[in-house]
Write an enzyme that holds these catalytic residues in place. Structure first.
Site, PDB file in Angstrom:
ATOM      1  N   PRO A  40       0.785  -1.238   0.000  1.00 15.93           N
ATOM      2  CA  PRO A  40       0.000   0.000   0.000  1.00 15.93           C
ATOM      3  C   PRO A  40       0.812   1.282   0.000  1.00 15.93           C
ATOM      4  CG  PRO A  40      -0.954  -1.575   1.518  1.00 15.93           C
ATOM      5  CD  PRO A  40       0.356  -2.163   1.040  1.00 15.93           C
ATOM      6  N   ASN A  41       0.334   2.243  -0.801  1.00 15.94           N
ATOM      7  CA  ASN A  41       0.827   3.611  -0.902  1.00 15.94           C
ATOM      8  C   ASN A  41       2.169   3.747  -1.626  1.00 15.94           C
ATOM      9  OD1 ASN A  41      -1.323   5.027   0.608  1.00 15.94           O
ATOM     10  ND2 ASN A  41      -0.581   3.755   2.294  1.00 15.94           N
ATOM     11  N   ARG A  46       5.074  12.315  -2.796  1.00 12.93           N
ATOM     12  CA  ARG A  46       4.946  12.871  -1.452  1.00 12.93           C
ATOM     13  C   ARG A  46       6.040  12.297  -0.570  1.00 12.93           C
ATOM     14  NH1 ARG A  46      -0.506  11.474   0.873  1.00 12.93           N
ATOM     15  NH2 ARG A  46       0.413  12.531   2.668  1.00 12.93           N
ATOM     16  N   TYR A  68      11.162   8.961   1.552  1.00 14.79           N
ATOM     17  CA  TYR A  68      11.193   7.879   0.562  1.00 14.79           C
ATOM     18  C   TYR A  68      11.956   8.218  -0.716  1.00 14.79           C
ATOM     19  CZ  TYR A  68       7.659   6.097   3.714  1.00 14.79           C
ATOM     20  OH  TYR A  68       6.993   5.664   4.827  1.00 14.79           O
ATOM     21  N   ASN A 104       8.183  -5.581  -0.425  1.00 15.07           N
ATOM     22  CA  ASN A 104       8.041  -4.398   0.399  1.00 15.07           C
ATOM     23  C   ASN A 104       6.546  -4.273   0.658  1.00 15.07           C
ATOM     24  OD1 ASN A 104       7.773  -1.938   1.648  1.00 15.07           O
ATOM     25  ND2 ASN A 104       9.199  -0.875   0.289  1.00 15.07           N
ATOM     26  N   ALA A 119       2.834  -0.634   4.815  1.00 18.09           N
ATOM     27  CA  ALA A 119       2.291  -0.650   6.177  1.00 18.09           C
ATOM     28  C   ALA A 119       1.779  -2.022   6.600  1.00 18.09           C
ATOM     29  CB  ALA A 119       1.169   0.373   6.283  1.00 18.09           C
ATOM     30  N   HIS A 125       3.531  -4.253   9.215  1.00 18.37           N
ATOM     31  CA  HIS A 125       3.369  -4.074  10.658  1.00 18.37           C
ATOM     32  C   HIS A 125       2.045  -4.617  11.188  1.00 18.37           C
ATOM     33  CE1 HIS A 125       6.759  -1.568   9.752  1.00 18.37           C
ATOM     34  NE2 HIS A 125       6.019  -0.735   9.040  1.00 18.37           N
ATOM     35  N   ASP A 150       1.734 -15.825   6.801  1.00 24.23           N
ATOM     36  CA  ASP A 150       1.339 -17.201   6.499  1.00 24.23           C
ATOM     37  C   ASP A 150       1.603 -17.543   5.039  1.00 24.23           C
ATOM     38  OD1 ASP A 150      -1.575 -17.271   8.739  1.00 24.23           O
ATOM     39  OD2 ASP A 150       0.567 -17.678   9.106  1.00 24.23           O
ATOM     40  N   GLU A 203      12.737  -9.361   2.519  1.00 24.15           N
ATOM     41  CA  GLU A 203      11.910  -8.194   2.851  1.00 24.15           C
ATOM     42  C   GLU A 203      12.757  -6.944   2.650  1.00 24.15           C
ATOM     43  OE1 GLU A 203      10.576  -8.412   6.899  1.00 24.15           O
ATOM     44  OE2 GLU A 203       9.906  -6.320   6.961  1.00 24.15           O
ATOM     45  N   HIS A 224      12.688  -2.507   2.804  1.00 28.46           N
ATOM     46  CA  HIS A 224      12.044  -1.228   3.087  1.00 28.46           C
ATOM     47  C   HIS A 224      12.965  -0.105   2.617  1.00 28.46           C
ATOM     48  CE1 HIS A 224       8.944  -3.172   5.398  1.00 28.46           C
ATOM     49  NE2 HIS A 224       9.875  -3.880   5.997  1.00 28.46           N
ATOM     50  N   LEU A 225      12.363   0.907   1.990  1.00 28.81           N
ATOM     51  CA  LEU A 225      13.144   2.052   1.517  1.00 28.81           C
ATOM     52  C   LEU A 225      13.716   2.839   2.693  1.00 28.81           C
ATOM     53  CD1 LEU A 225      10.563   3.140  -1.170  1.00 28.81           C
ATOM     54  CD2 LEU A 225      12.904   2.370  -1.691  1.00 28.81           C
ATOM     55  N   SER A 226      12.877   3.026   3.719  1.00 28.54           N
ATOM     56  CA  SER A 226      13.309   3.818   4.873  1.00 28.54           C
ATOM     57  C   SER A 226      13.906   2.923   5.951  1.00 28.54           C
ATOM     58  CB  SER A 226      12.109   4.584   5.459  1.00 28.54           C
ATOM     59  OG  SER A 226      11.169   3.672   6.026  1.00 28.54           O
ATOM     60  N   ARG A 244      12.390   5.172  12.963  1.00 26.57           N
ATOM     61  CA  ARG A 244      11.098   5.850  12.843  1.00 26.57           C
ATOM     62  C   ARG A 244      10.202   5.538  14.035  1.00 26.57           C
ATOM     63  NH1 ARG A 244       8.791   5.193   6.934  1.00 26.57           N
ATOM     64  NH2 ARG A 244       7.552   6.991   7.669  1.00 26.57           N
ATOM     65  N   ARG A 281       6.540   1.062  13.564  1.00 28.51           N
ATOM     66  CA  ARG A 281       7.200   0.577  12.341  1.00 28.51           C
ATOM     67  C   ARG A 281       8.370  -0.368  12.647  1.00 28.51           C
ATOM     68  NH1 ARG A 281       5.010   3.832   8.298  1.00 28.51           N
ATOM     69  NH2 ARG A 281       4.467   5.937   9.009  1.00 28.51           N
TER      70      ARG A 281
HETATM   71  O1  CA2 Z   1      10.214   2.218   4.108  1.00 30.11           O
HETATM   72  C1  CA2 Z   1       9.415   1.476   3.475  1.00 30.11           C
HETATM   73  O2  CA2 Z   1       9.636   1.000   2.356  1.00 30.11           O
HETATM   74  C2  CA2 Z   1       8.019   1.237   4.067  1.00 30.11           C
HETATM   75  O3  CA2 Z   1       7.633  -0.098   3.741  1.00 30.11           O
HETATM   76  C3  CA2 Z   1       7.112   2.207   3.378  1.00 30.11           C
HETATM   77  C4  CA2 Z   1       5.694   2.175   3.948  1.00 30.11           C
HETATM   78  C5  CA2 Z   1       4.860   3.305   3.328  1.00 30.11           C
HETATM   79  C6  CA2 Z   1       4.660   3.121   1.859  1.00 30.11           C
HETATM   80  C7  CA2 Z   1       4.921   4.401   1.107  1.00 30.11           C
HETATM   81  O4  CA2 Z   1       3.999   5.379   1.544  1.00 30.11           O
HETATM   82  C8  CA2 Z   1       4.111   6.614   0.943  1.00 30.11           C
HETATM   83  C9  CA2 Z   1       3.232   7.559   1.423  1.00 30.11           C
HETATM   84  C10 CA2 Z   1       3.293   8.822   0.885  1.00 30.11           C
HETATM   85  C11 CA2 Z   1       4.226   9.136  -0.108  1.00 30.11           C
HETATM   86  C12 CA2 Z   1       5.119   8.168  -0.570  1.00 30.11           C
HETATM   87  C13 CA2 Z   1       5.061   6.900  -0.035  1.00 30.11           C
HETATM   88  C14 CA2 Z   1       5.688   2.312   5.467  1.00 30.11           C
HETATM   89  O5  CA2 Z   1       4.332   2.162   5.943  1.00 30.11           O
HETATM   90  C15 CA2 Z   1       6.580   1.267   6.107  1.00 30.11           C
HETATM   91  O6  CA2 Z   1       6.583   1.441   7.524  1.00 30.11           O
HETATM   92  C16 CA2 Z   1       7.995   1.378   5.566  1.00 30.11           C
END
Ligand code: CA2
Length: 150
Positions: free
Chosen positions: A11-12, A19, A24, A75, A78, A81, A88, A99, A101-103, A108, A112
């Site tokens: 997701p996202n 953003r 990111y 990846n 969210a 978590h 599973d 696995e 993660h970019l960040s 954080r 997370r």
């Molecule tokens: O650091 C990562 O790759 C995460 O998986 C990114 C997730 C978020 C996905 C990206 O969300 C965005 C939201 C707004 C703008 C750009 C990306 C975050 O919930 C994880 O804790 C760590």
């Protein structure tokens, strides 16, 4: 013919580059796909790169990887978590899985810093941005070359 590496994004992640670049980076998801395809090509591997905002899609794709992938990078966003369902599904994958993660999730918010899915993969890379995906591809290439079974 070697099966492709599945690279599954949750997701996202479709919002990358649009953003929160301070967290990111500025690369879009399409930029990240291109980086992954170029890296995989150096190892003679193909990539099946996907993104969904829906947990069920990711579970279905992880199940698909059981037969159709030589390795798996996830990846889960969210869902990392929250999702026992993803864990599973990953536990049933017979090919090497990582696995990413970019960040740096450990720098954080506390929520997370726990991953439900880490028990379902061989290793975790976080905090290195797109380079983390490249390093994961390099690691999978080596694991696949060593026999490729979990
Ligand atoms: O650091 C990562 O790759 C995460 O998986 C990114 C997730 C978020 C996905 C990206 O969300 C965005 C939201 C707004 C703008 C750009 C990306 C975050 O919930 C994880 O804790 C760590």
């Amino acid at each position: 013919m070697v099966k492709p590496i599945f690279i599954l994004n949750g997701p996202n992640l479709n919002l990358l580059g649009k953003r929160e670049p301070e967290i990111y980076g500025h690369e879009t998801l399409d930029d990240l796909k291109a980086v992954c395809e170029a890296k995989a090509k150096t190892f003679g591997l193909g990539v099946d790169f996907r993104q969904s905002n829906h947990e069920g899609d990711l579970i279905t794709w992880i199940q698909e990887a059981r037969e159709n992938a030589s390795g798996l990078i996830v990846n889960a966003g969210a869902l990392t978590h929250t999702s026992v369902g993803l864990l599973d599904a990953l536990l049933a994958v017979p090919v090497p899985s990582l696995e990413v993660h970019l960040s740096n999730v450990f720098a954080r918010e506390p929520f997370r810093q726990h991953s439900y899915i880490s028990k379902g993969v061989e290793g975790v890379i976080c905090g290195l941005g797109p380079k983390g995906y490249e390093l994961a591809i390099e690691a999978l290439a080596a694991m696949i070359g060593e026999g490729g079974k979990k």
